[in-house]
Design an enzyme around this catalytic site. Structure first.
Site, PDB file in Angstrom:
ATOM      1  CB  SER A 245      35.388  31.829  47.394  1.00 51.87           C
ATOM      2  OG  SER A 245      34.459  30.930  46.820  1.00 51.87           O
ATOM      3  CB  THR A 246      38.051  31.863  42.048  1.00 55.03           C
ATOM      4  OG1 THR A 246      37.874  33.221  41.622  1.00 55.03           O
ATOM      5  CG2 THR A 246      36.802  31.053  41.725  1.00 55.03           C
TER       6      THR A 246
ATOM      7  CB  SER B  93      35.050  48.018  51.941  1.00 57.84           C
ATOM      8  OG  SER B  93      36.070  48.953  51.709  1.00 57.84           O
TER       9      SER B  93
ATOM     10  CE1 TYR C 141      34.094  47.575  46.729  1.00 60.19           C
ATOM     11  CE2 TYR C 141      35.179  49.275  48.026  1.00 60.19           C
ATOM     12  CZ  TYR C 141      34.906  47.944  47.788  1.00 60.19           C
ATOM     13  OH  TYR C 141      35.445  46.983  48.607  1.00 60.19           O
TER      14      TYR C 141
ATOM     15  CB  THR D 115      29.464  34.772  46.961  1.00 58.87           C
ATOM     16  OG1 THR D 115      29.668  35.946  47.765  1.00 58.87           O
ATOM     17  CG2 THR D 115      28.190  34.074  47.397  1.00 58.87           C
TER      18      THR D 115
ATOM     19  N   GLY E  13      41.836  36.026  46.218  1.00 57.30           N
ATOM     20  CA  GLY E  13      41.742  37.129  47.170  1.00 57.30           C
ATOM     21  C   GLY E  13      41.146  36.770  48.516  1.00 57.30           C
ATOM     22  CB  ILE E  14      38.954  38.724  50.793  1.00 56.46           C
ATOM     23  CG1 ILE E  14      39.890  39.911  51.057  1.00 56.46           C
ATOM     24  CG2 ILE E  14      38.116  38.429  52.043  1.00 56.46           C
ATOM     25  CD1 ILE E  14      39.171  41.214  51.336  1.00 56.46           C
ATOM     26  N   GLY E  15      38.091  36.050  49.335  1.00 58.44           N
ATOM     27  CA  GLY E  15      37.193  34.903  49.283  1.00 58.44           C
ATOM     28  C   GLY E  15      37.916  33.579  49.374  1.00 58.44           C
TER      29      GLY E  15
END
Length: 264
Positions: free
Chosen positions: A15-16, A141, A154, A13, A18-20
């Site tokens: 995932s366009t 995180s 967060y 999820t 960065g980390i994803g």
């Protein structure tokens, strides 16, 4: 180590970028069919085009839907009903004075960062249990343990993800399904760079901005630099494999040493 995920289907999820996106690339490079997700279908297609540049023989499926909603989760299930590897990466963050965060904002962080992961786990875990193999991961995180003063909403949501990792692992006890959370440290993504510049200053060179942020806001980091998304992805790909079959219910650290303790 040789990691092969051939024959496995993964959903990542958010995932366009960065980390994803790094996780999607890593899983695809290991042979998995990967469902790439984002709210904007056009943006998802562009992300897949970039991923194919990195993994030319990668098998990618697009899911343009908001995973923070029930309708979005239903679209995901309709598109990929059989998921072996579920990576709950979707998340939002932002700096706010703790006393200025209203009820609606608290609910938004819980619904996007936590409830979305609960919903997808509830949706996909039954089949994993039936086939006696599956991997569920929550991208948490270091903020789950070292709550940042500038964004406790967060931190709260990421602490909740640690509870999900441990709790759902107990639900899968005695099976071939493992459930873990990953404590990602400060990572150099587009969103984090914007966040860091907003705190330190937008007119300074990036190297100076990064050094200042790590020195003043994350001084406990042993790396003393932002982590690259691929470094987080490497751990997630490993936990997705057969090689990690004895790791479950864990909060695995890829935090660059930010958490100043022996255990999370």
């Amino acid at each position: 180590m040789q990691i092969s995920l051939t024959g496995r289907t993964a959903l990542v999820t958010g995932s366009t970028q960065g980390i994803g996106a790094a996780v999607a690339a890593g899983l695809a490079a290991a042979g998995a069919r990967v469902a790439v997700n984002g709210r904007d279908p056009e943006r998802v297609e562009k992300a897949i085009a970039r991923l194919r540049d990195d993994v030319p023989d990668g098998d990618f499926t697009a899911i343009g839907a908001d995973m923070a909603t029930e309708d979005g989760a239903a679209v995901a299930y309709e598109t990929v009903p059989d998921v072996d590897i579920l990576i709950n990466n979707l998340g939002i963050f932002g700096a706010r004075d703790a006393l200025d965060i209203d009820d609606a904002e608290w609910r938004r962080y819980f619904e996007v960062n936590v409830l979305s992961a609960v919903r997808l786990t509830r949706m996909y875990m039954p089949r994993m249990l039936e086939q006696d193999w599956g991997r569920v991961q929550y991208v948490a995180s270091e903020s789950a343990v070292a709550i940042p003063a500038e964004m406790i909403q967060y931190g709260m949501s990421k602490t909740a993800m640690l509870a999900l990792g441990r709790g759902f692992a107990k639900r899968a006890a005695g099976t071939g399904v493992t459930v873990n959370s990953v404590l990602a440290g400060p990572t150099h993504t587009e969103g984090v760079e914007e966040f860091v510049r907003g705190i330190v200053g937008r007119d300074l060179p990036w190297d100076e901005v990064q050094r200042t942020f790590m020195r003043e806001y994350r001084p406990q980091s042993l790396l003393q630099r932002l982590i690259q998304p691929a470094e987080i992805a490497n751990m997630i790909v490993y936990l997705s494999s057969d090689l990690a079959s004895a790791t479950t219910g864990a909060a695995v650290r890829v935090d660059g040493g930010v958490i100043d303790s022996i255990l999370p």
